[in-house]
Design a protein around this motif. Sequence first.
Motif, mmCIF file in Angstrom:
data_model
loop_
_atom_site.group_PDB
_atom_site.id
_atom_site.type_symbol
_atom_site.label_atom_id
_atom_site.label_comp_id
_atom_site.label_asym_id
_atom_site.label_seq_id
_atom_site.Cartn_x
_atom_site.Cartn_y
_atom_site.Cartn_z
ATOM 1 N N PRO A 12 0.733 -1.401 -0.159
ATOM 2 C CA PRO A 12 0.112 -0.055 0.164
ATOM 3 C C PRO A 12 0.670 1.430 -0.020
ATOM 4 N N LEU A 13 0.149 2.246 -0.313
ATOM 5 C CA LEU A 13 1.048 3.702 -0.482
ATOM 6 C C LEU A 13 0.292 4.251 0.719
ATOM 7 N N LEU A 14 -0.842 4.006 1.020
ATOM 8 C CA LEU A 14 -1.614 4.747 2.326
ATOM 9 C C LEU A 14 -2.177 3.562 3.100
ATOM 10 N N ARG A 15 -1.988 3.542 4.417
ATOM 11 C CA ARG A 15 -2.716 2.714 5.407
ATOM 12 C C ARG A 15 -3.377 3.697 6.486
ATOM 13 N N ARG A 37 -4.747 18.296 6.662
ATOM 14 C CA ARG A 37 -5.310 19.467 6.683
ATOM 15 C C ARG A 37 -6.142 19.901 8.100
ATOM 16 N N LEU A 38 -6.374 18.387 8.424
ATOM 17 C CA LEU A 38 -7.403 18.617 9.853
ATOM 18 C C LEU A 38 -6.853 17.344 10.734
ATOM 19 N N GLN A 39 -6.383 17.912 12.069
ATOM 20 C CA GLN A 39 -5.977 16.711 12.877
ATOM 21 C C GLN A 39 -7.130 15.887 13.209
ATOM 22 N N PRO A 40 -7.066 14.287 13.133
ATOM 23 C CA PRO A 40 -7.966 13.633 13.384
ATOM 24 C C PRO A 40 -8.000 13.377 14.947
ATOM 25 N N SER A 41 -9.188 13.136 15.663
ATOM 26 C CA SER A 41 -9.342 12.836 17.206
ATOM 27 C C SER A 41 -8.620 11.657 17.553
ATOM 28 N N VAL A 42 -8.888 10.337 16.843
ATOM 29 C CA VAL A 42 -8.043 9.217 16.786
ATOM 30 C C VAL A 42 -7.669 8.664 15.740
ATOM 31 N N GLY A 43 -7.018 7.512 15.770
ATOM 32 C CA GLY A 43 -6.455 6.730 14.546
ATOM 33 C C GLY A 43 -5.159 7.158 14.017
ATOM 34 N N ALA A 44 -4.760 6.322 12.927
ATOM 35 C CA ALA A 44 -3.488 6.486 12.473
ATOM 36 C C ALA A 44 -3.525 6.568 10.941
ATOM 37 N N VAL A 45 -2.797 7.381 10.112
ATOM 38 C CA VAL A 45 -2.620 7.544 8.919
ATOM 39 C C VAL A 45 -1.070 7.257 8.475
ATOM 40 N N GLU A 46 -0.862 6.083 7.793
ATOM 41 C CA GLU A 46 0.545 6.158 7.539
ATOM 42 C C GLU A 46 0.809 6.229 5.985
ATOM 43 N N TYR A 47 1.947 6.790 5.696
ATOM 44 C CA TYR A 47 2.272 6.922 4.186
ATOM 45 C C TYR A 47 3.612 6.331 3.954
ATOM 46 N N ARG A 48 3.749 5.533 2.946
ATOM 47 C CA ARG A 48 4.925 4.920 2.337
ATOM 48 C C ARG A 48 5.777 5.877 1.653
ATOM 49 N N MET A 49 6.781 6.188 2.427
ATOM 50 C CA MET A 49 7.820 7.309 1.785
ATOM 51 C C MET A 49 8.730 6.585 0.630
ATOM 52 N N ARG A 50 9.344 7.562 -0.208
ATOM 53 C CA ARG A 50 9.954 7.011 -1.319
ATOM 54 C C ARG A 50 11.073 5.996 -0.901
ATOM 55 N N ASP A 51 11.767 6.034 0.317
ATOM 56 C CA ASP A 51 12.472 5.157 0.677
ATOM 57 C C ASP A 51 12.041 3.645 1.114
#
Length: 262
Positions: free
Chosen positions: A9-12, A59-73
């Motif tokens: 995935p690129l985004l989780r 652009r908006l801070q979530p209250s809970v949870g995680a957003v993970e992004y796969r960097m170019r490395d």
Amino acid sequence: MSDINHDTPLLRVNGLSKFYGNRLGCSNVSFELYPGEVLAIVGESGSGKTTLLNCLATRLQPSVGAVEYRMRDGQFRDLYRMSEAERRFLMRTDWGFVHQNPSDGLRMTVSAGANVGERLMAVGERHYGKIRETATDWLGRVEISADRIDDQPRAFSGGMRQRLQIARNLVTAPRLIFMDEPTGGLDVSVQARLLDLLRGLVADLGLAAIVVTHDLAVARLLSHRMMVMKDGHIIEAGLTDRVLDDPQAPYTQLLVSSILQV
């Protein structure tokens, strides 16, 4: 691009929720987005789709949870554990954000060429001739004549402004684009041309994209997968054609049938 791994995935997104005091914006959203995949988030006004998009795009801070992004490395980073500067750098380089109102995504008092060139400078390009040449090429790709390169966006029609905003976002070869009602407010004929253009560019560049729209025709044309939102919750998700041709949730059935009856 050499770093693309279509199996990873690129985004989780895991358990993402946003509350405004006691009011729910979005609740317990989890999904994965893969390179080259276009995901549509659909729902009526007030469904929570724009809140979700803004949380995903930092652009908006979530209250809970995680957003993970796969960097170019290849390493996953939790976006909300990054510094503000790191997130801003991502937005200028690896990501794009196409606003519904193009004036929110453009600098209206500088030329079309400068709007595109600014993004190039953000990734380190300093040669004026190369910047102008690349800007001219991208204006052509979004069907804006090269002789308009020195005109300011305020001299452009709404459709041209939106195409310029797309060029500004795509010139740095980002891996992920967020789009908030990208055809909203445009005439039907202008919408159709813009959608054709967007679909071609996203496919040609192998972009991943998250598109928020209330228009199921936009979702069908642009996306591989879709999530249907109501009252802050994801009530149905799946391949776009499956969801639209065989909706399971009563609310989705209502949405689809109301479109068919128009």
